[in-house]
Design a protein around this motif. Structure first.
Motif, PDB file in Angstrom:
ATOM      1  N   TRP A 113       0.831  -1.212   0.000  1.00  0.00           N
ATOM      2  CA  TRP A 113       0.000   0.000   0.000  1.00  0.00           C
ATOM      3  C   TRP A 113       0.862   1.257   0.000  1.00  0.00           C
ATOM      4  O   TRP A 113       0.557   2.234  -0.664  1.00  0.00           O
ATOM      5  CB  TRP A 113      -0.943   0.007   1.204  1.00  0.00           C
ATOM      6  CG  TRP A 113      -1.664   1.320   1.402  1.00  0.00           C
ATOM      7  CD1 TRP A 113      -1.522   2.186   2.437  1.00  0.00           C
ATOM      8  CD2 TRP A 113      -2.617   1.919   0.508  1.00  0.00           C
ATOM      9  NE1 TRP A 113      -2.326   3.288   2.248  1.00  0.00           N
ATOM     10  CE2 TRP A 113      -3.014   3.146   1.073  1.00  0.00           C
ATOM     11  CE3 TRP A 113      -3.170   1.538  -0.718  1.00  0.00           C
ATOM     12  CZ2 TRP A 113      -3.942   3.996   0.470  1.00  0.00           C
ATOM     13  CZ3 TRP A 113      -4.103   2.389  -1.334  1.00  0.00           C
ATOM     14  CH2 TRP A 113      -4.475   3.598  -0.739  1.00  0.00           C
ATOM     15  N   GLU A 149      -7.533   8.310  -3.909  1.00  0.00           N
ATOM     16  CA  GLU A 149      -6.933   6.978  -3.924  1.00  0.00           C
ATOM     17  C   GLU A 149      -7.944   5.874  -4.247  1.00  0.00           C
ATOM     18  O   GLU A 149      -7.580   4.710  -4.343  1.00  0.00           O
ATOM     19  CB  GLU A 149      -6.307   6.657  -2.551  1.00  0.00           C
ATOM     20  CG  GLU A 149      -5.147   7.548  -2.149  1.00  0.00           C
ATOM     21  CD  GLU A 149      -3.811   7.079  -2.720  1.00  0.00           C
ATOM     22  OE1 GLU A 149      -3.777   6.600  -3.862  1.00  0.00           O
ATOM     23  OE2 GLU A 149      -2.806   7.206  -1.992  1.00  0.00           O
ATOM     24  N   ARG A 152      -7.025   3.484  -6.976  1.00  0.00           N
ATOM     25  CA  ARG A 152      -5.902   2.612  -6.618  1.00  0.00           C
ATOM     26  C   ARG A 152      -6.371   1.500  -5.674  1.00  0.00           C
ATOM     27  O   ARG A 152      -5.962   0.351  -5.808  1.00  0.00           O
ATOM     28  CB  ARG A 152      -4.778   3.433  -5.979  1.00  0.00           C
ATOM     29  CG  ARG A 152      -3.506   2.638  -5.738  1.00  0.00           C
ATOM     30  CD  ARG A 152      -2.286   3.539  -5.610  1.00  0.00           C
ATOM     31  NE  ARG A 152      -2.148   4.160  -4.297  1.00  0.00           N
ATOM     32  CZ  ARG A 152      -1.416   3.655  -3.310  1.00  0.00           C
ATOM     33  NH1 ARG A 152      -0.786   2.506  -3.458  1.00  0.00           N
ATOM     34  NH2 ARG A 152      -1.323   4.293  -2.144  1.00  0.00           N
ATOM     35  N   LEU A 156      -6.119  -2.776  -6.115  1.00  0.00           N
ATOM     36  CA  LEU A 156      -5.226  -3.584  -5.275  1.00  0.00           C
ATOM     37  C   LEU A 156      -5.536  -5.080  -5.376  1.00  0.00           C
ATOM     38  O   LEU A 156      -4.687  -5.909  -5.103  1.00  0.00           O
ATOM     39  CB  LEU A 156      -5.333  -3.153  -3.804  1.00  0.00           C
ATOM     40  CG  LEU A 156      -4.720  -1.810  -3.421  1.00  0.00           C
ATOM     41  CD1 LEU A 156      -5.062  -1.474  -1.970  1.00  0.00           C
ATOM     42  CD2 LEU A 156      -3.218  -1.814  -3.620  1.00  0.00           C
TER      43      LEU A 156
END
Ligand SMILES: *[C@@H]1O[C@H](CO)[C@@H](O)[C@H](O)[C@H]1NC(C)=O
Length: 480
Positions: A113, A149, A152, A156
């Motif tokens: 992360w 974010e 993103r 993940l």
């Protein structure tokens, strides 16, 4: 005529100048080859040891066969079990940051992360227990993420049945207020359990914005401490493979190598079976009298009668190994003259006598530590407390007069992290449970002389003796 003669002479002469050119070219080539090879002849001893070790371990890598990556289904199942335990504990949610616990429940480590440095913007996973129609409790998993974010976070690849439920906050908002309004608007005085890895500023942020925060309780901790069948097979593969790597290295070692050179050989051997490097302690003789070594180790040179201690951990499919072997390198194949000289020397050398006594004490302590490990292993049952395992090993060593030289606890839980709770020390009353995995690593340390530790990994079973997850235990100092 003359011209033809002289032409013929020129042609006759040609081959001889050629020969000179060719031979000087050969000599030049030879010199060049020697100059280029010189550094390699110095390097070649360690290269040969390296190649020997890799060839040895590659002969049988069957220890890898039963280990498979943790499935998406298992990650979801872990969160459902967490939800049941949360409901039983009477809390409204569990909150965690990227780290080892997040890796366990969501497959995301802190570094995946935050590749740069720990972030000041909270990114949190929240697991809430929800009662289904049938009365079953399942996990509702949500995330609190900075708005920019969100993309993103979705990329993940966090294992999930549905698309991720993400509550987002803009840079100028209060993220804890956003979380409260987004997920807990209907809960009066929400109580949330915070993971042990949660940073303090986030805990304070939560508790000053309407949440009551509590720490982990035993039942929640026991979830991660109790390993699934898939986790056990990965732990078996990585720990057995790490022991096999040490054995492969040992079978190729020669006097003259330094501790640092042996570290390199072991690292390359581990990499050759697809493990990633984690830690690797190679300590010779008195350097091993400090259990974790010191800062000045690395240069000591291996001799025939050196007591070598290697404590090493590697990673495979997200799980950790942690094993230790103490040993002598293989004895040289004796030539007759060598044997005669040794025999003659043994008659009168006073140095040989002290060497002999030291060797005898190494043998004695080696066996004592193994006996302590055996005794501790017998306590890996659901009837034991954590402290019983430590006391079992300590009693053996103390009765032999070496008690003060066993300076650390006998072991610890192991999983994603090499060191996990429960910790096996004299003060821990926690009961062991089936499915828990532990190191068993008694040691004796004689300052200024040598240190010996044997470390294997054991699984507590519902019934009967524990299962070893590191292949086979050591048999003797020449067969570790
Ligand atoms: C978990 O993460 C690892 C490494 O990032 C990845 O290889 C693996 O596929 C992930 N597992 C699942 C079930 O998504």
């Amino acid at each position: 005529m003359r011209d033809e003669y002289s032409k013929g002479a020129r042609e006759l002469g040609k081959p001889s100048t050629h020969r000179i050119r060719i031979s000087s070219a050969l000599i030049a080539l030879l010199i060049l080859t020697l100059v280029t090879l010189l550094p390699f002849t110095q390097k070649s001893a360690i290269d040969r040891v390296q190649q020997c070790s890799i060839d040895t371990i590659q002969r049988d890598t069957s220890f890898l066969h039963d280990a498979h990556p943790i499935t998406s289904h298992e990650f979801i199942d872990r969160r459902n079990k967490l939800a049941k335990a949360l409901a039983a504990s009477g809390v409204d949610g569990f909150v965690l940051e990227p780290g080892y616990t997040f890796e366990y429940y969501g497959n995301i480590s802190q570094t995946s992360w935050e590749p740069w440095e720990p972030e000041e913007r909270p990114f949190l996973m929240i697991v809430e227990p929800r009662v289904e129609d049938g009365g079953q409790i399942h996990a509702k998993t949500s995330f609190l993420s900075p708005k920019f974010e969100e993309g993103r976070v979705r990329m993940l690849g966090i294992p999930s049945e549905h698309s991720l439920n993400i509550v987002t906050w803009e840079e100028h908002w209060n993220p804890y207020q956003t979380l409260k309004q987004g997920l807990f608007s209907h809960t009066k005085d929400p109580i949330i359990m915070v993971d042990e890895e949660m940073r303090d500023f986030i805990v304070r942020g939560l508790s000053s914005n309407g949440f009551s925060t509590v720490g982990l309780d035993m039942e929640i901790e026991a979830l991660r401490q109790t390993k699934s069948a898939a986790e056990i097979e990965i732990l078996r593969a990585v720990n057995t493979g790490t022991v096999e790597a040490v054995r492969a290295v040992r079978s190729c070692l020669l006097p003259g190598l330094t501790e640092d050179e042996v570290v390199t050989v072991l690292d390359q051997t581990l990499l050759s079976i697809g493990f990633s490097l984690f830690f690797n302690l190679v300590l010779f003789e008195e350097n091993a009298a400090l259990p974790h070594g010191g800062f000045v180790t690395g240069d000591k040179v291996l001799e025939q009668d050196t007591m070598v201690l290697i404590d090493v951990g590697a990673h495979y499919l997200g799980y950790s190994s942690d094993i230790c072997r103490s040993f002598f390198i293989p004895p040289p194949k004796p030539s007759r003259i060598g044997a005669l000289l040794t025999f003659l020397a043994s008659g009168w050398s006073p140095l040989h006598k002290t060497g002999f006594r030291l060797h005898q004490e190494k043998l004695k302590v080696w066996q004592l530590v193994l006996d302590a490990q055996t005794s501790a292993a017998q306590r890996f049952t659901p009837e034991s407390r954590a402290k019983d395992v430590d006391i079992a090993a300590r009693t053996v060593i103390t009765q032999a007069g070496y008690g003060p030289m066993f300076t650390h606890r006998v072991g610890h839980g192991i999983g994603i992290k090499a060191h996990e709770a429960p910790y096996l020390h004299q003060g821990n009353n926690q009961m062991l449970r089936a499915g828990m995995t532990f190191t068993n690593e008694p040691g004796v340390y004689l300052v200024g002389r040598f240190g010996i530790r044997h470390e294997d990994v054991f699984l507590v079973k519902e019934d009967g003796p524990p299962e070893i997850l590191s292949g086979r235990r050591a048999i003797g100092p020449y067969d570790p």
